[in-house]
Design a protein around this motif. Structure first.
Motif, PDB file in Angstrom:
ATOM      1  N   ASN A  45     -10.432   9.548  -4.664  1.00 43.66           N
ATOM      2  CA  ASN A  45      -9.066   8.694  -4.450  1.00 43.66           C
ATOM      3  C   ASN A  45      -7.764   9.372  -4.620  1.00 43.66           C
ATOM      4  OD1 ASN A  45     -10.391   6.436  -3.693  1.00 43.66           O
ATOM      5  ND2 ASN A  45     -10.982   5.940  -5.856  1.00 43.66           N
ATOM      6  N   GLU A  87      -5.911   7.088   5.140  1.00 39.69           N
ATOM      7  CA  GLU A  87      -6.520   5.564   5.340  1.00 39.69           C
ATOM      8  C   GLU A  87      -5.212   4.805   5.957  1.00 39.69           C
ATOM      9  OE1 GLU A  87      -7.792   4.463   1.383  1.00 39.69           O
ATOM     10  OE2 GLU A  87      -9.506   5.663   1.768  1.00 39.69           O
ATOM     11  N   LYS A 122      -5.620  11.045   0.616  1.00 42.07           N
ATOM     12  CA  LYS A 122      -6.601  10.265   1.184  1.00 42.07           C
ATOM     13  C   LYS A 122      -6.184   8.838   1.465  1.00 42.07           C
ATOM     14  CE  LYS A 122     -11.702   9.660   0.587  1.00 42.07           C
ATOM     15  NZ  LYS A 122     -12.007   9.010   1.503  1.00 42.07           N
ATOM     16  N   LYS A 123      -5.503   8.261   0.450  1.00 43.08           N
ATOM     17  CA  LYS A 123      -4.916   6.935   0.803  1.00 43.08           C
ATOM     18  C   LYS A 123      -3.939   6.961   2.063  1.00 43.08           C
ATOM     19  CE  LYS A 123      -5.455   5.512  -4.093  1.00 43.08           C
ATOM     20  NZ  LYS A 123      -4.651   5.589  -5.187  1.00 43.08           N
ATOM     21  N   GLU A 124      -3.138   8.064   2.036  1.00 42.10           N
ATOM     22  CA  GLU A 124      -2.242   8.110   3.095  1.00 42.10           C
ATOM     23  C   GLU A 124      -2.909   8.387   4.595  1.00 42.10           C
ATOM     24  OE1 GLU A 124       0.947   7.589   3.194  1.00 42.10           O
ATOM     25  OE2 GLU A 124       1.154   7.645   1.129  1.00 42.10           O
ATOM     26  N   ALA A 143     -10.045  10.382   6.399  1.00 49.22           N
ATOM     27  CA  ALA A 143      -9.715   9.240   5.609  1.00 49.22           C
ATOM     28  C   ALA A 143     -11.145   8.436   5.306  1.00 49.22           C
ATOM     29  CB  ALA A 143      -9.040   8.265   6.399  1.00 49.22           C
ATOM     30  N   TYR A 152       0.820  -0.991   0.058  1.00 47.31           N
ATOM     31  CA  TYR A 152      -0.006  -0.124  -0.046  1.00 47.31           C
ATOM     32  C   TYR A 152       0.744   1.356  -0.101  1.00 47.31           C
ATOM     33  CZ  TYR A 152      -4.015   2.911   1.068  1.00 47.31           C
ATOM     34  OH  TYR A 152      -5.012   4.010   0.991  1.00 47.31           O
TER      35      TYR A 152
END
Length: 192
Positions: free
Chosen positions: A125, A133, A129-131, A114, A19
């Motif tokens: 996305n 999460e 936002k991924k970080e 997140a 990830y």
């Protein structure tokens, strides 16, 4: 207790391989390298053919200069990506500042961002936002939010994010006003 910590660390390592994004290295796709190479060879050959009137010499110069050009291209793409991350980081901090001003904790603010922190027309996305999460996932596994955030800051390659992480760590340890730190950081980074 030790078994539980090892299990948590093993999960994080598994998630890390699947990830996490390393912003220090620019990994471009085949098509972008191919397009850059074609454009590079065309421009160099045309430029030096006009000057030297010798096609063989133009090709030789293009081949000799190619490693430097590709390194320059990758470095500029890496800087562009880091700049993009910094821009998204400012928007994320703005959202977190608003959530904390409304009375939320920093952990809850991270979770809300997140989960669906769409702020100022932000896409669903994004990298940030991924970080966040990933930060929330680490917090669910028992890590505190500051250490999870500092791991992101180390990977980011951005001096602004690293400085904010250090300030957040100091405020966390000393018991200062985190909401004020985030609010001041947003205004300072927007001016930059």
């Amino acid at each position: 207790m030790r078994i539980m910590k090892r299990t948590i660390q093993n999960r994080i390592v598994k998630n890390k391989n699947n990830y996490e994004i390393n912003y220090e290295k620019y990994s471009s796709g085949f098509m972008s390298i191919l397009l850059f190479s074609i454009c590079y060879v065309a421009v160099i050959c045309i430029y030096f053919y006009v000057i030297l009137q010798n096609l063989f010499m133009c090709m030789f110069i293009a081949v000799v200069m190619y490693p430097y050009a590709i390194k320059l291209f990758c470095n500029s793409m890496k800087k562009r990506k880091i700049k993009h991350v910094e821009t998204q980081f400012i928007d994320a901090l703005q959202f977190i500042s608003s959530a904390m001003s409304a009375g939320g904790t920093i952990e809850r603010s991270f979770y809300e961002y997140a989960k669906g922190g769409l702020y100022s027309g932000e896409k669903k996305n994004t990298i940030m936002k991924k970080e966040f999460e990933l930060i929330v996932r680490r917090m669910k596994l028992g890590e505190n939010c500051v250490s999870a955030f500092s791991k992101f800051a180390q990977r980011s390659g951005s001096s602004d994010i690293k400085i904010f992480s250090l300030a957040l760590n100091e405020i966390w340890v000393s018991g200062g006003n985190i909401a004020e730190l985030i609010k001041n950081s947003v205004s300072t980074l927007r001016l930059k």
